[in-house]
Enzyme design. Structure first.
Site, PDB file in Angstrom:
ATOM      1  N   HIS A 188       0.827  -1.203   0.000  1.00  0.00           N
ATOM      2  CA  HIS A 188       0.000   0.000   0.000  1.00  0.00           C
ATOM      3  C   HIS A 188       0.873   1.271   0.000  1.00  0.00           C
ATOM      4  CE1 HIS A 188      -3.780   2.186   1.116  1.00  0.00           C
ATOM      5  NE2 HIS A 188      -2.891   3.047   1.592  1.00  0.00           N
ATOM      6  N   GLU A 189       1.769   1.346   0.962  1.00  0.00           N
ATOM      7  CA  GLU A 189       2.587   2.559   1.086  1.00  0.00           C
ATOM      8  C   GLU A 189       3.536   2.719  -0.101  1.00  0.00           C
ATOM      9  OE1 GLU A 189       1.531   4.665   3.102  1.00  0.00           O
ATOM     10  OE2 GLU A 189       0.305   3.309   4.319  1.00  0.00           O
ATOM     11  N   HIS A 195       1.750   4.503  -2.818  1.00  0.00           N
ATOM     12  CA  HIS A 195       1.788   5.964  -2.625  1.00  0.00           C
ATOM     13  C   HIS A 195       3.159   6.500  -3.046  1.00  0.00           C
ATOM     14  CE1 HIS A 195      -2.031   6.658  -0.612  1.00  0.00           C
ATOM     15  NE2 HIS A 195      -1.782   5.785   0.343  1.00  0.00           N
TER      16      HIS A 195
HETATM   17 ZN    ZN Z   1      -3.268   5.140   1.766  1.00  0.00          ZN
END
Ligand code: ZN
Length: 501
Positions: A265-266, A269
């Protein structure tokens, strides 16, 4: 480049550099800083932020902006130059519309309300938090009035996180999601086939987890020469330049999957931020265009890639090599089923792909009612529990597992929750479009060939930085406005097959 624009960029660059330094101080605070430095750090950041605010809202910015607007009046409105001025105008108006007294009062109340929330949650006592929450909504209503809106005060708030999106847009998206999601959750909970995820538990040394997750995100394309991964109490991504984008991960010694999916997830980003064009560095065009688009990138890697059967086939041998116990006994299908187990639960951040957006819908409905006064703060716990029962078929046994669980409202983040759902919907819409361009997507994932996927996201999303509004970017990347259709189709196909519905 016009002289005026050149001057504006030269004026803004050092301000943006100071913002990057402020971000670095905050990253350090959450990862490395010794505990007793709290007060000194708060003072350092407050001092720096007041300098940044003063420089950015100065008459010099206003003058240079006005000069650019007239100098570039005949320039192509979609050129980088025209867009840079437009983005700066938006930022400037937002920073100057709220009077300094209200900014100060909000900042002070956020700090207090956060402390009170921490205690109320620990004590499982909503009445401790209620007065602070009431004041937070009152101050937020004032903020919305200062910012201005056309139809609903919520318009002004969501615009801070998802520029150009309105209350009505969010209502329309949820209206098309809600009945289908509730039905799917019900069908799955009544299905004969159910999965057990206890096979994912084990003893995972934190050091080994760190190395393993780092190797995985590197394989996806996260550039560790322009980033790093550190342990922290909460996973987050923080970028100070396209060449310095860091992620953090929290390691659970008994559940590797938590750190693995949080890392995917990170890293999603982070790869967005790393993909900002070099020419945008230290200009207002650098970074992601909105929280929703940012979340589409993290969710894409976490769910569309990470929770696919193809990904399970790729990662299983690596898991078995690093952690023979428990993964030596699993096959790829068992892994796929275990990581996709659907289970209505109380806590949003632990929710699966099917139930997650119902948690967001509940928060969106309640925060709009608290904002327009149709729900009083004292009635919040009951309203929360009624909706949990209606949407997920479960009732939290206490408020700590109910309306006290999220940090957002205590910190003044009202109007923020829908960006999570916007991100989820967009991740599926991007996948749908990507499949036209890369029909062998699943094979690539299975072979660990992630470069063409990252390249596609780079070309259609990352390369634009903040140049376009999210709505413009979605049409540019996928040929149509954001809708719930692709996400629902993705969920129906995936979970009907998994649960043999
Ligand atoms: Zn997020």
């Amino acid at each position: 480049m016009s002289d005026a624009l050149d001057q504006l960029k030269r004026h803004l660059a050092p301000i943006i550099r100071l913002q990057q330094i402020d971000g670095l101080l905050s990253w350090d605070q959450q990862t490395m800083m010794p505990p007793k430095a709290t007060t000194a750090r708060a003072e350092q950041m407050a001092a720096l932020e007041s300098i940044i605010h003063e420089l950015f809202t100065s008459t010099k910015t206003a003058e240079l902006l006005a000069k650019c607007e007239s100098a570039l009046a005949d320039t192509d409105p979609n050129s980088d130059e025209a867009r840079l001025v437009r983005v700066t105008r938006r930022d400037y108006d937002k920073e100057t519309k709220i009077p300094a007294t209200l900014v100060e009062e909000l900042a002070r109340h956020q700090a207090i309300s956060h402390e009170v929330w921490v205690e109320a949650r620990r004590e499982n006592n909503f009445s401790l938090f209620a007065p602070a929450l009431e004041k937070m909504f009152a101050l937020t209503r004032q903020k919305a009035e200062c910012l201005g809106y056309q139809h609903h005060p919520y318009d002004a708030l969501i615009d801070l996180y998802e520029p150009g999106t309105t209350y009505a847009d969010v209502v329309a998206l949820f209206n098309s999601l809600k009945p289908a999601l509730i039905a799917l959750v019900k069908n799955i909970s009544e299905a004969e086939r159910q999965f057990d995820d206890s096979c994912l538990q084990g003893d995972f040394a934190v050091e080994k987890q760190h190395t393993f997750t780092q190797e995985v995100v590197q394989a996806l394309g996260y550039d560790l020469t322009r980033g790093r991964q550190d342990p922290a109490p909460h996973p987050f991504c923080s970028g100070f330049s396209r060449d310095d984008v860091r992620i953090t991960t929290r390691f659970d010694p008994h559940l590797l999957m938590k750190a693995l999916f949080a890392s995917l997830h990170e890293a999603g980003h982070a790869m967005y931020e790393q993909g900002t064009p070099e020419a945008y560095e230290a200009t207002p065009l650098a970074g992601g265009t909105s929280l929703g688009v940012h979340e589409s990138q993290s969710r894409f890697w976490e769910n569309m890639v990470g929770r696919s059967y193809a990904f399970c086939k790729w990662i299983l041998p690596h898991l078995q090599k690093a952690f023979p116990d428990p993964f030596a006994h699993l096959n790829a299908l068992e892994l796929y089923q275990a990581i996709n187990r659907v289970q209505p639960s109380f806590i949003r951040v632990e929710a699966d792909e099917v139930t997650y957006n119902l948690h967001i819908l509940l928060r969106f409905e309640l925060e709009t009612q608290l904002l327009d006064g149709t729900l009083s703060v004292t009635d919040l716990p009951d309203a929360w529990n009624v909706k949990m029962q209606e949407y997920l078929g479960i009732t939290p046994p206490n408020d700590a597992l109910g309306c006290l669980q999220d940090i957002h409202w205590a910190g003044g983040l009202i109007g923020y929750f829908p960006t999570y759902t916007i991100g989820n919907l967009l991740s599926a819409q991007l996948r749908e479009t990507m499949l036209h361009d890369i029909p062998n997507l699943e094979t690539l994932i299975e072979q660990g060939e992630f470069a063409p996927i990252l390249q596609w996201l780079h070309q259609h999303i990352h390369v634009y930085g903040r140049k376009f509004l999210p709505q413009e970017l979605v049409i540019l990347a996928t040929g149509k406005p954001l809708s719930a259709g692709p996400y629902l189709a993705y969920l129906q196909t995936k979970f009907k097959e998994l649960y043999a519905l």
